[in-house]
Design an enzyme around this catalytic site. Structure first.
Site, PDB file in Angstrom:
ATOM      1  N   GLU A 108       8.458  33.565 -14.934  1.00 43.65           N
ATOM      2  CA  GLU A 108       8.602  33.289 -16.371  1.00 43.65           C
ATOM      3  C   GLU A 108       9.178  34.528 -17.039  1.00 43.65           C
ATOM      4  O   GLU A 108       8.674  35.639 -16.856  1.00 43.65           O
ATOM      5  CB  GLU A 108       7.259  32.928 -17.012  1.00 43.65           C
ATOM      6  N   ASN A 122      11.195  30.580 -22.383  1.00 39.88           N
ATOM      7  CA  ASN A 122      10.577  29.901 -23.542  1.00 39.88           C
ATOM      8  C   ASN A 122      11.632  29.538 -24.587  1.00 39.88           C
ATOM      9  O   ASN A 122      12.516  30.344 -24.917  1.00 39.88           O
ATOM     10  CB  ASN A 122       9.533  30.801 -24.177  1.00 39.88           C
ATOM     11  N   GLU A 161      10.817  26.266 -21.152  1.00 41.22           N
ATOM     12  CA  GLU A 161       9.435  25.960 -21.517  1.00 41.22           C
ATOM     13  C   GLU A 161       9.382  25.616 -22.994  1.00 41.22           C
ATOM     14  O   GLU A 161       9.797  26.417 -23.836  1.00 41.22           O
ATOM     15  CB  GLU A 161       8.518  27.166 -21.238  1.00 41.22           C
ATOM     16  N   ASP A 185       4.554  23.952 -22.106  1.00 40.15           N
ATOM     17  CA  ASP A 185       3.778  25.196 -22.083  1.00 40.15           C
ATOM     18  C   ASP A 185       2.447  25.035 -22.820  1.00 40.15           C
ATOM     19  O   ASP A 185       2.312  24.180 -23.702  1.00 40.15           O
ATOM     20  CB  ASP A 185       4.618  26.286 -22.776  1.00 40.15           C
ATOM     21  N   GLU A 245      -2.276  28.588 -15.972  1.00 41.59           N
ATOM     22  CA  GLU A 245      -1.941  29.908 -16.497  1.00 41.59           C
ATOM     23  C   GLU A 245      -3.182  30.782 -16.521  1.00 41.59           C
ATOM     24  O   GLU A 245      -4.304  30.282 -16.566  1.00 41.59           O
ATOM     25  CB  GLU A 245      -1.392  29.783 -17.925  1.00 41.59           C
TER      26      GLU A 245
END
Lengths: 590, 269
Positions: free
Chosen positions: A367, A426, A459, A489, A545
Site C-alpha cells: 500500500e 488511496n 483503495e 478500505d 489491517e
C-alpha cells in the site's frame, strides 16, 4: 380713500382734484407706489387739501406740513425725484388754490413747502435706516439659519456615514472607531465583544424575499437595541446579518455567559409580520481580552472565528473564544496555504507497506502511503494534511501526483521479479467525483508507464455517498473495466449499506484495524469471522489491517482470512527497502 | 473649495443678488453696497430699469388682485425676492382676507426678510427653494401644509425665468409646476425679453452675470410656451404695462415696448 373737505370758502373739490392729478402725473415713475392710479390721485388729493389748510391757517403756522411730508413717504411716494417734482407742482398750483386774497402767499407757500421738505427728508431717512436695519437683521438671521442648516446637514452626513440606513444603528466604521478609541484611551482593563450572527435570516430572505428579510432584520435590530440599552452596552450592525455588542470590563465569564444567554433568548423569539410568523435564531461568538496591547483587527478576527464555532455547534448557541483552538485552526489554515506550494515543490513522497498473503506469507502487494516533507514542520503524516487537501480541493492534484509516483514504482518492481507486487493507492472521494479526469489519468499512466493494470489497485474509502451516486458508480465500473483492482478500505468503520456491496466492482475488502485491535485470544465475541465470511460470500478477498502480533496473524489464518497488513509483517517503508525485500525473496525462490 | 452638494446655499453680501437689485430699482433700501454699486453701473447703461421694475411690480399687483377677485384663495410665489412694497399676501388679502400665500426664493436673505415680515400671520410662509428643483418646492412640507393642490392655485412666476438658463430646462421646470396644479388654477408670469430693448444687451447681461443667478436671453416668442396648455386670459401675453392697466392713462412712466418685459396670466383648463 376719503378726500378731506377743502377749507370752506377757498375752493371746491374739482380744483383740488385737478391739482392732485397734476401732482400724480409729475411724480409718476419717480417711485413705486403700490396703488392703482385712481387711488394715487385720491391720496394726493387728500394731501393737497391738508396743505391748503396749512397755507391758509390763521394765524399762519407752516409746521403741520412737516407731518404731511412724513406721511407722503409712508404712503410710498418716496424718492428724491418725487420730492423735487412735488415742490415744482405745488409751488405753481397751491397759491392759485389759496386765492389772491392772501397777502404774501408766495412767501407762505415757500414756508409750507420748506416744512414739507423737512418732514419728507426726515421720513425718507427714517425709512432708509429702517430698511437697512431690516436687511441687516435678515442677513444675520439668514446667516444663522444657513449655519444651522449647514451644521445639521453636516451632522446628518456624518451620521449617515457611520450609521446603518436600515436599522439606524451605528455601522461597522463607527464601531471600529469606537473600539480603536477605547483601546487608545486605555480606560478599561478588559473588553469583551459579542459577535452576533442572525442565523435564520438567510433562510427568511431565500424563502420570502428581501422585503421580509429586511423586516425581520429591523425587528431584530430593535430588540437588540432595547436589550443593549438596558444593559448599557454599545451596539452596532457590523455587516449583513451580523451585530456586535461591546462590553467594557465584563465581570468575568459568568457575566458574559449571562449576556450571551439574554441575547439568544431575545433573538430566538419569532418575528410576527402581517402574514407570517418567522422563526428566528442566532449564534454568538464571545471574545474577552485585556485592553493592554490589544489589536482591534485581531479581536474582530477572533470574534468572527468564535461565531463560526458557535454556528457549527447548532442554532441558538454561543461560544467563548478558545486560544488553543484558535491556534490549531490558524496552524491548519497555514498548512492549507502551504499545500499548493508543497505539491509544486514535490514535497510529498510515498512509503510502502507490504500486503501479505497469509497462506505463504508472500508479499503480494504494497500500500502506497503519502508523507509530506514540510520545509518547516518536517515529516508530516497524512492525518495532518489529507483532510485539508480534500477541503481545499488540492487533493485531486496531489492524488494525481501520487498515482504517478506509485505506478512508476510498481513498474520498477515489475522489472525486478516475475511475481511483482501490485501497488495499492488511496483515492479520495473528490478524485472519484472528477470521474472522467481520474479515468483518463489512470488510463494514460498505465500506457505511458507500461504497467499491467492488475498491478495497480485503487483503495476507496467506504463512503455514504458512493451507493447513491450513479456517477461515482459509473467511474468505479469504468476503472474496473481497465483491469485495475479496486479495494474497499477501512471496511466496517463507516456507514456500510451492505446491500450495495454485491454490485460494487471491488476485488477486496480491507477490514478495518479496529476489529483486529479489539480481538483478544480470550474473546468470545468478534466480528472478524463474519467479516471474512462476508467477503468470501461476495467472492472478494479479505484483508485484515493492523496486524501487529503473531497471535493475531494465526487467528486470522484460522478463520480463513486471505491477506494481512500490519507492523507484524512490515511497517510502511521506503521504496528501496521494498526493493531489497523483493530481491531477497526472488533470490530465495531461485 | 467648492461647497459640497448637501450644503445649504450660503450668503455672500459682497456678491450682488437679483432680488436686492430689484429692491433697489423699486426705490427700496433693502440692499448692500455691492448691489448698489452694480445698480449704478446698470443705470448708466439702461436708465429705464427702475421704470421697468415698477411696471413689473405693478403687473404683479394687478394680476394678484384679478386672481383674488376670480376666487383664487392660495398663491405660490416663486422667486418672490425681497419683500418690498405691495406683497402678494397684502394685495390678495384686501380681496380674500384668508388667502394663503407661500413665498419661495433662492436667496436666503430674501427668505429671512420675508419670514420676519410675515411673522405671526397665519396662512403666509416663506421658504427657501430653487425653481430649478421644482419637485423640492412642490413637496416642501410648508407648501404641502398651506397649499391644497386639489383646489385651484395661483402660481406666480414673476420676472424669474430670465434668471433660469436654457441648460437648466425652464420648459421642463414649468411643465412640472403646471402639472402639479389642478384644473382652474392660474399661472401669472412675466419675463424680461430682449425684443424692444434699446440698451446695450451685452453690457446688461455681463453685469447680471456677476449675480448669483446669471440671466438668459429670450424673446417674446420664447416666453409663450411657458404657459403650456393654459388658456391665456385677456389680453394674452403682452408688454407688461399693457396687461389690464388701471386706466388708459398716459401717466405710465414707460412706453409699452420699452418695458422689455412681457406678461400674461393663463388658466388651466
Amino acid at each position: 380713500m376719503i378726500v378731506e373737505p377743502a377749507p370752506r370758502g377757498f375752493t371746491d373739490g374739482s380744483h383740488i382734484t385737478r391739482v392732485a392729478r397734476a401732482w400724480a402725473r409729475a411724480v409718476a415713475g419717480a417711485s413705486y407706489v403700490p396703488m392703482a392710479h385712481v387711488d394715487i390721485e385720491l391720496r394726493l388729493a387728500g394731501f393737497t387739501t391738508r396743505l391748503l389748510r396749512v397755507l391758509t391757517s390763521q394765524p399762519f403756522d407752516p409746521s403741520p406740513a412737516t407731518q404731511i411730508g412724513v406721511e407722503l413717504v409712508e404712503a410710498h411716494f418716496a424718492s428724491p425725484e418725487t420730492l423735487g417734482h412735488t415742490i415744482n407742482v405745488l409751488a405753481d398750483r397751491l397759491p392759485p388754490l389759496a386765492g389772491t386774497s392772501l397777502d404774501s402767499s408766495g412767501r407762505r407757500v415757500m414756508r409750507v413747502l420748506s416744512a414739507l421738505s423737512v418732514g419728507y427728508t426726515r421720513g425718507l431717512r427714517e425709512r432708509t435706516l429702517d430698511e437697512q436695519e431690516s436687511i441687516r437683521q435678515a442677513t444675520v438671521l439668514a446667516q444663522l439659519q444657513t449655519e444651522h442648516a449647514l451644521r445639521e446637514s453636516q451632522e446628518a452626513f456624518r451620521h449617515a456615514a457611520v450609521h446603518d440606513q436600515l436599522t439606524g444603528l451605528p455601522n461597522r466604521i463607527f464601531f471600529e472607531k469606537q473600539l480603536a478609541d477605547l483601546i487608545e484611551a486605555g480606560g478599561a482593563r478588559h473588553v469583551a465583544i459579542c459577535f452576533i450572527g442572525i442565523t435564520s435570516l438567510q433562510a427568511i430572505t431565500d424563502r420570502f424575499g428581501h422585503v421580509l428579510g429586511d423586516k425581520a432584520l429591523t425587528v431584530t435590530a430593535d430588540r437588540l437595541r432595547t436589550l443593549a440599552r438596558s444593559l448599557g452596552h454599545p451596539l452596532a450592525r457590523f455587516a449583513g446579518d451580523q451585530f456586535v455588542m461591546l462590553i467594557e470590563d465584563p465581570a468575568g465569564t459568568p457575566h458574559l455567559a449571562g449576556v450571551a444567554d439574554q441575547i439568544i433568548a431575545t433573538l430566538s423569539t419569532p418575528v410576527h409580520t402581517d402574514r407570517h410568523l418567522l422563526p428566528m435564531s442566532a449564534s454568538i461568538g464571545v471574545v474577552d481580552r485585556p485592553v493592554a496591547g490589544m489589536d482591534a483587527n485581531d479581536v474582530m478576527r477572533a470574534a468572527g472565528m468564535t461565531l463560526q464555532w458557535a454556528k457549527a455547534e447548532g442554532t441558538n448557541r454561543w461560544q467563548l473564544f478558545d486560544q488553543a483552538r484558535s491556534d490549531r485552526e490558524i496552524a491548519k489554515h497555514a498548512l492549507t496555504a502551504d499545500l499548493a506550494g508543497g505539491i509544486d515543490r514535490d514535497e510529498f513522497f510515498l512509503e510502502y507497506q507490504p500486503l501479505v498473503r497469509l497462506e505463504d506469507r508472500a508479499v503480494i502487494g504494497v500500500e502506497a502511503l503519502v508523507r509530506w516533507h514540510h520545509p518547516r514542520l518536517g515529516r508530516l503524516s497524512p492525518g495532518r494534511f489529507i483532510d485539508l487537501a480534500e477541503e481545499s480541493g488540492q487533493i485531486v492534484r496531489l492524488g494525481g501526483r501520487l498515482l504517478d509516483k506509485a505506478c512508476r514504482q510498481a513498474r520498477e518492481w515489475a522489472k525486478l521479479t516475475d511475481s511483482p507486487p501490485y501497488v495499492s493507492v488511496n483515492v479520495a472521494v473528490p478524485q472519484l467525483r472528477d470521474g472522467a479526469g481520474l479515468l483518463r489519468t489512470v488510463d494514460n499512466l498505465l500506457q505511458e508507464v507500461g504497467l499491467a493494470p492488475e498491478l495497480l489497485q485503487l483503495e476507496i474509502t467506504e463512503s455514504a455517498s458512493i451507493p447513491d451516486d450513479p456517477q461515482l458508480r459509473r467511474t468505479l465500473d469504468d476503472i474496473a473495466g481497465l483491469g485495475v483492482r479496486l479495494a474497499l478500505d477501512d471496511f466496517g468503520s463507516g456507514y456500510s449499506n451492505l446491500g450495495y456491496l454485491q454490485n460494487l466492482p471491488v476485488n477486496q475488502l480491507k477490514i478495518d484495524m479496529q476489529f483486529v485491535r479489539d480481538w483478544k485470544p480470550s474473546s468470545t465475541k468478534s466480528l472478524l469471522p463474519s467479516l471474512v465470511k462476508l467477503a468470501h460470500d461476495l467472492r472478494l478477498s479479505a484483508l485484515a489491517e493492523g496486524v501487529e502480533t503473531l497471535q493475531q496473524a494465526e487467528y486470522l489464518e484460522s478463520i480463513g482470512c486471505d491477506h494481512v497488513q500490519g507492523y507484524y509483517f512490515g511497517k510502511p517503508q521506503a521504496a528501496s527497502s521494498i526493493t531489497s525485500l523483493l530481491l531477497e525473496w526472488s533470490a530465495e525462490e531461485i | 473649495m467648492d461647497r459640497p452638494e448637501w450644503a445649504p446655499p450660503g450668503i455672500d453680501v459682497e456678491r450682488p443678488s437679483a432680488a436686492r437689485l430689484y429692491d433697489y430699482f423699486l426705490g427700496g433700501s433693502h440692499n448692500f453696497a455691492a448691489d448698489r454699486a452694480m445698480a449704478q453701473q446698470l443705470l448708466a447703461t439702461a436708465p429705464d430699469i427702475p421704470l421697468i421694475a415698477q411696471a413689473n411690480r405693478a403687473f404683479l399687483r394687478r394680476a394678484v388682485q384679478m386672481l383674488a377677485e376670480s376666487g383664487i384663495r392660495q398663491f405660490l410665489d416663486i422667486g418672490s425676492g425681497i419683500p418690498t412694497l405691495g406683497n402678494v399676501h397684502e394685495v390678495a388679502r384686501e380681496v380674500v382676507p384668508d388667502a394663503r400665500v407661500v413665498y419661495v426664493d433662492l436667496d436666503p436673505v430674501a427668505v429671512a426678510h420675508s419670514s420676519v415680515l410675515i411673522r405671526g400671520q397665519e396662512g403666509v410662509a416663506a421658504i427657501q427653494g430653487d425653481v430649478r428643483k421644482p419637485g423640492d418646492i412642490l413637496h416642501h412640507e410648508t407648501v404641502r401644509n398651506l397649499i391644497d393642490f386639489t383646489e385651484p392655485v395661483a402660481l406666480l412666476v414673476i420676472a424669474l425665468l430670465q434668471f433660469v438658463r436654457d441648460e437648466d430646462d425652464p420648459a421642463g421646470i414649468m411643465a412640472q409646476l403646471r402639472g402639479a396644479l389642478p384644473s382652474g388654477s392660474y399661472l401669472a408670469l412675466s419675463h424680461g425679453v430682449v425684443d424692444g430693448w434699446r440698451h446695450d444687451k451685452e453690457m446688461v447681461k455681463n453685469l447680471y452675470s456677476r449675480t448669483t443667478t446669471p440671466p438668459a436671453s429670450r424673446t417674446r416668442a420664447d416666453v409663450a410656451p411657458f404657459f403650456g396648455d393654459f388658456e391665456l386670459v385677456d389680453p394674452g401675453l403682452v408688454w407688461v404695462t399693457q396687461w389690464r392697466p388701471d386706466q388708459p392713462s398716459k401717466i405710465d412712466g414707460i412706453k409699452a415696448a420699452k418695458s422689455a418685459v412681457v406678461a400674461g396670466v393663463g388658466r388651466k383648463p
